[in-house]
Design an enzyme around this catalytic site. Structure first.
Site, short mmCIF file in Angstrom:
data_model
loop_
_atom_site.label_atom_id
_atom_site.label_comp_id
_atom_site.label_asym_id
_atom_site.label_seq_id
_atom_site.Cartn_x
_atom_site.Cartn_y
_atom_site.Cartn_z
N PRO A 1 0.51 2.78 -25.65
CA PRO A 1 0.28 1.32 -25.73
C PRO A 1 1.21 0.58 -24.77
O PRO A 1 2.41 0.81 -24.74
CB PRO A 1 0.61 0.99 -27.19
CG PRO A 1 0.32 2.26 -27.92
CD PRO A 1 0.70 3.37 -26.98
N CYS A 2 0.62 -0.34 -24.00
CA CYS A 2 1.37 -0.95 -22.91
C CYS A 2 2.06 -2.25 -23.31
O CYS A 2 2.86 -2.77 -22.55
CB CYS A 2 0.44 -1.22 -21.73
SG CYS A 2 -0.91 -2.35 -22.12
N GLN A 3 1.77 -2.79 -24.51
CA GLN A 3 2.33 -4.10 -24.85
C GLN A 3 3.86 -4.10 -24.85
O GLN A 3 4.49 -5.10 -24.57
CB GLN A 3 1.82 -4.56 -26.22
CG GLN A 3 0.32 -4.84 -26.24
CD GLN A 3 -0.46 -3.63 -26.71
OE1 GLN A 3 -0.10 -2.49 -26.42
NE2 GLN A 3 -1.53 -3.86 -27.43
#
Length: 465
Positions: free
Chosen positions: A149-151
């Site tokens: 997940p890039c958040q």
């Protein structure tokens, strides 16, 4: 017309292995009766089950129908709607396992690739669990791929790095990959990973009266920590920020791709297939018109009427800045006086250029993805084309979730470039990079340049200490 079908016919209709169809019969998920040793299935029940597949949450299951291994084996984590995986599959890999926690993505995977092992939260598994699910015994794993997940690393977020649960998933993926010891590991993420600290210190706690930043608090501290893990494990690596338009995608989406090699050598960079610079002798970037001009059916969200008022005044490639000044102020309100380029407001895409990065919602005010001529956002069918999904790739869930799945995906063309690259490395085929080719519009994005910049920052820190 017959109301009963065989195991083989049900297998072809549902896209499942015959083994899994028998399991569904035994557990009465599909109405069937056993005549001697042969299952006979109620056709209507089978059709109802097919419809329900679009709405249920897919269950974890091992790989089905695993035969003689003729292709290199790849395992996928944070698989999403399988954009990266489809590209790698196209390059000749057997995607033996997908690991994904989002219920809509899981269902998409189950519908389209029912024989691929499906697992959920990566934090719940160890290397032995992964091998069992993928039906691996003594086989060597050729490739592990994942886009955590890039958040946690996004420049648009709070930049919590590895102190975020999603950042911890990044480390879990890396450690699990090292434990599984594949020949190659490929890690995909957003540009923000290059500058995200491992530990974030609020800006009001910096400067005079506060201690100097530690190495982990420096820009890039998160990536530096991950690279240390790879160094310790003996993996060589290289990375770059790649623009997917350079790999045949009608989209200028940029992603960091880290390629890690078990043999300890530094892998070469990907070989581009397209360029916007004619000096390299490559085909020009593909345009949006080449990609979406021949789609017949469109399912899409709508812009609110107050926004449509302005869209009707704009042409292909224009945005709010092309309105008369009085309408600019009316359309933008308080945002008119804020800083930044604001080019995503009231934005019609250009026919003659690649699309900008697809977002998870095409009608959000600051990141509009308006059709070049029609007064609507891009449709989900256009989203799929831009990300290079097959037209017949089925997406589970309501429309808003379908946009999210496709918007978060890696373009299949970039995935194919990665897969072909790893295939060439496995087969010891020489890979020639193009001198001075600019993969991205940003500076210091390659592993070599990035390390130099990080070490300079670290030396300044040591001098201050």
């Amino acid at each position: 017309m017959s109301t009963r079908v065989s195991i083989k016919e049900a297998s072809l209709f549902l896209g499942f292995s015959e083994q899994r169809i028998r399991t569904l019969c035994r557990f009465k998920a599909i109405a069937a009766e056993k005549i001697g040793s042969i299952w006979v299935i109620n056709k209507r029940s089978m059709e109802k089950y097919s419809e329900s597949m679009k709405h249920i949450i897919a269950e974890d299951h091992p790989a089905y129908n695993v035969g003689q291994q003729l292709k290199p084996i790849a395992l996928s984590f944070f698989s999403g709607a399988m954009g990266l995986d489809l590209g790698i599959e196209k390059a000749g890999f057997d995607i033996r396992l997908a690991c994904e926690v989002d219920k809509y993505c899981r269902q998409t995977i189950a519908i389209n690739r029912p024989n691929t092992a499906l697992l959920s939260d990566i934090n719940d598994y160890e290397a032995s669990d992964i091998k069992n699910a993928a039906r691996l015994t003594n086989e060597d794993i050729d490739l592990i791929v994942g886009g955590p997940p890039c958040q946690a690393f996004s420049t648009a977020g709070k930049r919590k790095g590895f102190n975020d649960d999603r950042g911890n998933a990044f480390l879990k993926f890396l450690q699990l990959s090292i434990d599984l010891n594949p020949k190659y590991i490929v890690l995909e993420n957003v540009r923000g990973l290059l500058s995200c600290p491992m530990e974030h210190r609020p800006h009001e706690h910096r400067g005079e009266g506060y201690p100097d930043l530690s190495e982990d608090e420096l820009k890039g501290g998160a990536l530096n920590f991950a690279l240390k893990m790879l160094d310790k494990s003996g993996y060589g690596y290289s990375f770059e920020l790649y623009n997917s338009a350079n790999f045949g995608t009608s989209q200028t989406r940029e992603r960091v791709i880290i390629i890690c090699s078990r043999n300890g050598q530094t892998p070469p960079f990907l070989t581009p297939s397209h360029s916007d610079n004619p000096k390299f002798g490559l085909p020009q970037w593909n345009t949006l018109k080449q990609c979406i001009s021949n789609i017949d059916k469109h399912d899409h969200l709508n812009f609110p009427e107050k926004r449509l008022k302005y869209y009707r005044l704009l042409k292909s490639g224009q945005n709010w800045k092309n309105l008369p000044v009085d309408l600019q102020k009316e359309a933008m309100g308080k945002s008119y006086f804020s800083g930044g380029g604001k080019t995503g407001f009231l934005r019609r895409l250009s026919w003659d250029k690649p699309s900008p990065t697809l977002v998870t919602h095409p009608a959000m005010p600051a990141t509009d993805l308006g059709h070049p001529v029609e007064s609507r956002p891009l449709s989900i069918q256009e989203y799929k084309r831009i990300q290079q999904f097959p037209d017949d790739w089925k997406l589970a869930g309501p429309l808003i979730q379908q946009y999210k799945q496709v918007g978060n995906a890696v373009p299949i063309g970039l995935g194919y470039a990665v897969g072909k690259h790893i295939q060439d490395l496995l087969e010891s085929i020489e890979i020639k990079n193009i001198p001075s080719f600019k993969y991205s519009r940003y500076k210091n994005t390659s592993s070599k340049e990035w390390k130099i910049q990080f070490n300079i920052a670290k030396e300044k820190l040591l001098k201050n200490i």
